[in-house]
Design an enzyme around this catalytic site. Structure first.
Site, PDB file in Angstrom:
ATOM      1  N   HIS A  98       0.724  -1.074  -0.124  1.00 47.08           N
ATOM      2  CA  HIS A  98      -0.010   0.115  -0.245  1.00 47.08           C
ATOM      3  C   HIS A  98       0.915   1.276   0.085  1.00 47.08           C
ATOM      4  O   HIS A  98       0.642   2.193  -0.787  1.00 47.08           O
ATOM      5  CB  HIS A  98      -0.954  -0.039   1.235  1.00 47.08           C
ATOM      6  CG  HIS A  98      -1.936  -1.127   1.325  1.00 47.08           C
ATOM      7  ND1 HIS A  98      -3.501  -0.752   1.301  1.00 47.08           N
ATOM      8  CD2 HIS A  98      -1.811  -2.488   1.300  1.00 47.08           C
ATOM      9  CE1 HIS A  98      -4.056  -1.883   1.230  1.00 47.08           C
ATOM     10  NE2 HIS A  98      -3.287  -2.864   0.997  1.00 47.08           N
ATOM     11  N   ASP A 113      -5.520   6.014   1.848  1.00 45.67           N
ATOM     12  CA  ASP A 113      -5.723   4.325   1.308  1.00 45.67           C
ATOM     13  C   ASP A 113      -7.052   4.013   1.654  1.00 45.67           C
ATOM     14  O   ASP A 113      -7.633   4.572   2.410  1.00 45.67           O
ATOM     15  CB  ASP A 113      -4.790   3.720   2.491  1.00 45.67           C
ATOM     16  CG  ASP A 113      -4.807   2.209   2.073  1.00 45.67           C
ATOM     17  OD1 ASP A 113      -3.697   1.975   1.284  1.00 45.67           O
ATOM     18  OD2 ASP A 113      -5.316   1.479   2.480  1.00 45.67           O
ATOM     19  N   TRP A 171      14.705 -20.505  -3.075  1.00 45.85           N
ATOM     20  CA  TRP A 171      15.180 -19.528  -2.178  1.00 45.85           C
ATOM     21  C   TRP A 171      14.374 -19.437  -0.624  1.00 45.85           C
ATOM     22  O   TRP A 171      13.310 -19.086  -0.820  1.00 45.85           O
ATOM     23  CB  TRP A 171      15.301 -18.077  -3.003  1.00 45.85           C
ATOM     24  CG  TRP A 171      15.840 -17.215  -2.046  1.00 45.85           C
ATOM     25  CD1 TRP A 171      15.588 -16.271  -1.674  1.00 45.85           C
ATOM     26  CD2 TRP A 171      17.305 -17.020  -2.050  1.00 45.85           C
ATOM     27  NE1 TRP A 171      16.336 -15.507  -0.841  1.00 45.85           N
ATOM     28  CE2 TRP A 171      17.644 -15.945  -1.294  1.00 45.85           C
ATOM     29  CE3 TRP A 171      18.286 -17.907  -2.347  1.00 45.85           C
ATOM     30  CZ2 TRP A 171      19.058 -15.508  -0.866  1.00 45.85           C
ATOM     31  CZ3 TRP A 171      19.887 -17.592  -2.187  1.00 45.85           C
ATOM     32  CH2 TRP A 171      20.236 -16.289  -1.379  1.00 45.85           C
ATOM     33  N   HIS A 178       0.301 -15.396  -6.195  1.00 47.66           N
ATOM     34  CA  HIS A 178      -0.806 -15.542  -5.399  1.00 47.66           C
ATOM     35  C   HIS A 178      -1.960 -14.542  -6.067  1.00 47.66           C
ATOM     36  O   HIS A 178      -2.960 -14.108  -5.266  1.00 47.66           O
ATOM     37  CB  HIS A 178      -0.316 -15.242  -3.812  1.00 47.66           C
ATOM     38  CG  HIS A 178      -0.237 -13.672  -3.660  1.00 47.66           C
ATOM     39  ND1 HIS A 178       0.688 -13.063  -4.724  1.00 47.66           N
ATOM     40  CD2 HIS A 178      -0.327 -13.081  -2.767  1.00 47.66           C
ATOM     41  CE1 HIS A 178       0.951 -11.986  -4.036  1.00 47.66           C
ATOM     42  NE2 HIS A 178       0.234 -11.800  -3.019  1.00 47.66           N
ATOM     43  N   ASN A 215      -0.140  -6.005  -6.983  1.00 44.49           N
ATOM     44  CA  ASN A 215       1.101  -5.376  -7.460  1.00 44.49           C
ATOM     45  C   ASN A 215       1.835  -6.541  -8.279  1.00 44.49           C
ATOM     46  O   ASN A 215       2.635  -6.161  -9.301  1.00 44.49           O
ATOM     47  CB  ASN A 215       1.876  -4.930  -6.351  1.00 44.49           C
ATOM     48  CG  ASN A 215       1.369  -3.698  -5.625  1.00 44.49           C
ATOM     49  OD1 ASN A 215       1.158  -2.780  -6.256  1.00 44.49           O
ATOM     50  ND2 ASN A 215       0.911  -4.025  -4.134  1.00 44.49           N
ATOM     51  N   SER A 216       1.724  -7.712  -7.774  1.00 44.64           N
ATOM     52  CA  SER A 216       2.519  -8.704  -8.315  1.00 44.64           C
ATOM     53  C   SER A 216       2.102  -8.856  -9.912  1.00 44.64           C
ATOM     54  O   SER A 216       2.863  -9.144 -10.887  1.00 44.64           O
ATOM     55  CB  SER A 216       2.380 -10.177  -7.780  1.00 44.64           C
ATOM     56  OG  SER A 216       3.103  -9.964  -6.397  1.00 44.64           O
ATOM     57  N   GLU A 238       3.195  -6.163 -12.064  1.00 49.39           N
ATOM     58  CA  GLU A 238       4.680  -6.341 -12.441  1.00 49.39           C
ATOM     59  C   GLU A 238       4.920  -7.184 -13.804  1.00 49.39           C
ATOM     60  O   GLU A 238       5.723  -7.356 -14.439  1.00 49.39           O
ATOM     61  CB  GLU A 238       5.401  -6.832 -11.142  1.00 49.39           C
ATOM     62  CG  GLU A 238       5.425  -5.622 -10.126  1.00 49.39           C
ATOM     63  CD  GLU A 238       6.016  -6.041  -8.850  1.00 49.39           C
ATOM     64  OE1 GLU A 238       6.361  -7.232  -8.325  1.00 49.39           O
ATOM     65  OE2 GLU A 238       5.888  -5.017  -7.989  1.00 49.39           O
TER      66      GLU A 238
HETATM   67  N1  UDP Z   1       7.641  -8.701  -3.261  1.00 50.55           N
HETATM   68  C1  UDP Z   1       9.217  -9.150  -3.356  1.00 50.55           C
HETATM   69  N2  UDP Z   1       9.653 -10.119  -2.877  1.00 50.55           N
HETATM   70  C2  UDP Z   1       9.116 -11.405  -2.285  1.00 50.55           C
HETATM   71  C3  UDP Z   1       7.489 -11.042  -2.050  1.00 50.55           C
HETATM   72  C4  UDP Z   1       7.026  -9.987  -2.807  1.00 50.55           C
HETATM   73  O1  UDP Z   1       9.555  -8.188  -4.053  1.00 50.55           O
HETATM   74  O2  UDP Z   1       9.608 -12.298  -1.790  1.00 50.55           O
HETATM   75  C5  UDP Z   1       6.994  -7.624  -3.663  1.00 50.55           C
HETATM   76  C6  UDP Z   1       6.403  -7.933  -5.119  1.00 50.55           C
HETATM   77  O3  UDP Z   1       7.115  -7.561  -6.098  1.00 50.55           O
HETATM   78  C7  UDP Z   1       5.159  -6.988  -5.013  1.00 50.55           C
HETATM   79  C8  UDP Z   1       4.865  -6.678  -3.313  1.00 50.55           C
HETATM   80  O4  UDP Z   1       5.996  -7.106  -2.851  1.00 50.55           O
HETATM   81  O5  UDP Z   1       5.684  -5.679  -5.398  1.00 50.55           O
HETATM   82  C9  UDP Z   1       3.729  -7.600  -3.031  1.00 50.55           C
HETATM   83  O6  UDP Z   1       2.327  -6.855  -3.465  1.00 50.55           O
HETATM   84  P1  UDP Z   1       1.291  -7.606  -3.851  1.00 50.55           P
HETATM   85  O7  UDP Z   1       0.227  -6.639  -4.077  1.00 50.55           O
HETATM   86  O8  UDP Z   1       1.518  -8.611  -5.130  1.00 50.55           O
HETATM   87  O9  UDP Z   1       0.897  -8.694  -2.767  1.00 50.55           O
HETATM   88  P2  UDP Z   1       0.761  -8.502  -1.074  1.00 50.55           P
HETATM   89  O10 UDP Z   1       1.842  -8.820  -0.512  1.00 50.55           O
HETATM   90  O11 UDP Z   1       0.074  -7.354  -1.140  1.00 50.55           O
HETATM   91  O12 UDP Z   1      -0.329  -9.761  -0.833  1.00 50.55           O
END
Ligand code: UDP
Length: 493
Positions: free
Chosen positions: A16, A122, A359, A380, A384-385, A388
Site C-alpha cells: 500500500h 488509503d 530460495w 498469489h 502489485n505482482s 509487475e
Molecule cells: N515482493 C518481493 N519479494 C517477495 C515477495 C513480494 O519483492 O519475496 C513484492 C512484489 O514484487 C510486490 C509486493 O511485494 O511488489 C507484493 O504486493 P502484492 O500486491 O502482489 O501482494 P501482497 O503482499 O500485498 O499480498
C-alpha cells in the site's frame, strides 16, 4: 494555473505505502507538463508500523526505499498509536489501526499554513473522511487493486441489503450491478467468506464500500486497456450512475509500480542477488518462478505437493518458499537453508539441483520478473505482482490465497485471458495437489493451446501497460484530468 497542497495518508503495509508513494512520484514528475498547476506541495503522513507481533504476520525486510527520500515531499511522522487488540483479521486490524490515527491526522491537517486542497487516503482508511469533512477538505481514495474490485466494493452496500445469507451458501453467480459482471460466491474476497456476516472483516469491507461513495474521486492502480469494459462501466469521465447515485470520479492511473532498477536488472553489476545470478545461466523463457507476496505461506503438506508438482513437470524453477510452520525455533516463517531438507521431500534438492533453485525467503521479485530467463510466474494474484508480471510480459498461473486475490484470479483467467487457471480447493485453504500444479505449470510454460494464447495476450498487455503511462497514454491523460479537477475543486479552508 494554480497552487495545490495535497496531503497523503498511506497505510504502512509495503504493497500500500510503496504504491501510494510511487503515485506521488509520478504526480510530481508530470505536473510541470500539465501546465495547470504552477505550485504543488505534498505532505505524506506516515503511520508508525505496529510490530509484526501485533499483527501476527511474518515480517519481511521492508523499509521506505531510498528513492523516496530525494523527492520534494514533506514526510510527517504521525505519533505512535496503540495497536488494536483482539481484532478478527487483517481487514479489521488495519481499519481500526488507521481509524485510531484520526486525532493526529486532524492535528496535522489543521496545522497546515496553506489551505489543503485535498486529502488522499488509503482505501482502508476511509474513516478519516470524517476528519476531512470537519475541516472542509475534499477526500480522494487511493485504491491499490483492480477497477473490477472497486466496482464490487461500490456495489457491496447494496449487496449487503439484498442478500441475507452467507455468501458461501449462494449457488448461482452473484451479479455486480454497475460493472455488468458476475462473481461466483467461491471467488468472493476472503473477508466476505467469513462464516458470520456479523464478523468485523465483513463489516469493514461493506463500510469502506459505502464510504467510497462520499469521496471526490478514486485513484485506481489499473489502466483502461487492461480492464476496458469495467473502466468504461465505472465511467472514466464521470457522470455515470450506479443504484441511481452518481459514481465518484474514477481515475485509472496505473500501472504504478516500484521497480527500482528492475528495468535494467540484467545490466546491473553490483550486488546481484543470488537468484538473479542463478537465472543468468538459463535459456530464455525457460524458468517458472513461484512467489506468493508478503503473506503467502504454506504448511509442510502443501510444500511437498508443490515440490512433487514441480519435479514432475520437468521444467526449470525458481521458488521463493515461506512456510506456516516455524522451522528453526525462532518463530520465523522463512525456512533457513539448513531446514529446507526437513520440509521438502527427501532427496528433492539433490534430484533437482541442475534445474531448480529454492530460495528460503524474500526475493527481489520485480528484478526476477524482468529477467529474460523467466518464462512463467506462479502467483498469489496480489495486484502489485500481477501488474509487475504484465509489465515484463510474463504469463501467470493464478493461485489465490487471501484478501481479494480470488477476485483478481477470476478476472485474469475468465475475463482477460492473462493467466492460466489452476485447480485449487478453497474449502481446504486453497490446497493444490501435485498433479494439478504439474498440469498448470506445463500449460503455463506453453505446452498446449491455452498457455500459448495467454502468452500472446500477455505480450500485448506488456506493450499496452507501457503505452498507458507514456505521455499522451490513457493513464497519463487520467492523471492530467485529476490535476485539472484538483485545481477546479479547490476548497477554501
Ligand atoms: N515482493 C518481493 N519479494 C517477495 C515477495 C513480494 O519483492 O519475496 C513484492 C512484489 O514484487 C510486490 C509486493 O511485494 O511488489 C507484493 O504486493 P502484492 O500486491 O502482489 O501482494 P501482497 O503482499 O500485498 O499480498
Amino acid at each position: 494555473m494554480g497552487q495545490v497542497k495535497l496531503v497523503f495518508l498511506p497505510l504502512w503495509l509495503a504493497g500500500h505505502q510503496v504504491s501510494m508513494l510511487e503515485f506521488v512520484k509520478r504526480l510530481l514528475h508530470h505536473t510541470n507538463n500539465f501546465g495547470n498547476i504552477n505550485d504543488i506541495s505534498i505532505t505524506v503522513l506516515l503511520m508508525k508500523s505496529p510490530s509484526s507481533h501485533a499483527l501476527s504476520l511474518p515480517s519481511h525486510p521492508f523499509t521506505l526505499p531510498s528513492s523516496f527520500s530525494g523527492l520534494d515531499v514533506l514526510y510527517h511522522d504521525l505519533p505512535e498509536v496503540e495497536p488494536p487488540r483482539d481484532t478478527q483479521g487483517i481487514e479489521d486490524f488495519v481499519s481500526v489501526f488507521a481509524q485510531s490515527h484520526a486525532p493526529h491526522v486532524k492535528a496535522a491537517l489543521a496545522a497546515s499554513s496553506v489551505p489543503v486542497t485535498a486529502l488522499v487516503v488509503d482505501f482502508f482508511a476511509t474513516t478519516i473522511i470524517d476528519v476531512a469533512n470537519e475541516l472542509d477538505i475534499p477526500t480522494y481514495v487511493y485504491f491499490t487493486s483492480t477497477a473490477f474490485m472497486l466496482g464490487l466494493f461500490l456495489h457491496l452496500p447494496a449487496l449487503d441489503q439484498k442478500i441475507d445469507v452467507d455468501f458461501e451458501q449462494i449457488e448461482e453467480e452473484i451479479e455486480i450491478d454497475g460493472i455488468a459482471s458476475t462473481v461466483p460466491s467461491r471467488s468472493m474476497p476472503s473477508a466476505l467468506m467469513s462464516k458470520s456476516r456479523e464478523g468485523q472483516r465483513y463489516f469493514w469491507l461493506v463500510y469502506h464500500g459505502r464510504r467510497f461513495w462520499e469521496a471526490k474521486g478514486v485513484i485506481v492502480n489499473t489502466f483502461a486497456e487492461l480492464e476496458h469494459a469495467v473502466v468504461a462501466a465505472l465511467g472514466g469521465e464521470g457522470g455515470r450512475l450506479m443504484h441511481g447515485q452518481p459514481l465518484p470520479q474514477v481515475y485509472p492511473v496505473g500501472p504504478i509500480l516500484s521497480l527500482g532498477d528492475a528495468d535494467h536488472a540484467e545490466e546491473a553489476v553490483t550486488e546481484r542477488h543470488e537468484c538473479l545470478k542463478w537465472l543468468d545461466g538459463r535459456p530464455p523463457a525457460s524458468v517458472v518462478f513461484l512467489c506468493f507476496g508478503s503473506m503467502g505461506t504454506f504448511d509442510t503438506l502443501q510444500v511437498r505437493e508443490i515440490a512433487s508438482g514441480l519435479e514432475q513437470s520437468g521444467h526449470r524453477f525458481l521458488w521463493s518458499l515461506r512456510t506456516t510452520t516455524p522451522t528453526d525455533g525462532s518463530g520465523g516463517r522463512s525456512p533457513t537453508d539448513t531446514s529446507l531438507d526437513n520440509i521438502l521431500p527427501e532427496g528433492f534438492l539433490e534430484r533437482t539441483k541442475e534445474r531448480g533453485m529454492v530460495w528460503p525467503s524474500w526475493v527481489p521479485q520485480a528484478q526476477i520478473l524482468s529477467h529474460g530467463a523467466v518464462g512463467g510466474f506462479v502467483t498469489h494474484c496480489g495486484w502489485n505482482s500481477c501488474l509487475e508480471s504484465l509489465w515484463f510480459g510474463v504469463p501467470m498461473l493464478g493461485w489465490p490465497l487471501y484478501a481479494e486475490q480470488h477476485v483478481n484470479e477470476l478476472e485474469l483467467v475468465r475475463d482477460l485471458g492473462l493467466a492460466v487457471g489452476l485447480r485449487f480447493d478453497r474449502r481446504k485453504d486453497n490446497f493444490v495437489a501435485a498433479g494439478d500444479l504439474e498440469r498448470g505449470v506445463r500449460c503455463l510454460m506453453g505446452e498446449g493451446e491455452e498457455g500459448k494464447r495467454v502468452r500472446e495476450r500477455v505480450g500485448e498487455m506488456r506493450l499496452a501497460s507501457r503505452k498507458a503511462v507514456d505521455e499522451g497514454g490513457s493513464s497519463y491523460m487520467n492523471l492530467k484530468r485529476l490535476a485539472a479537477d484538483l485545481i477546479r475543486t479547490k476548497s477554501p479552508k
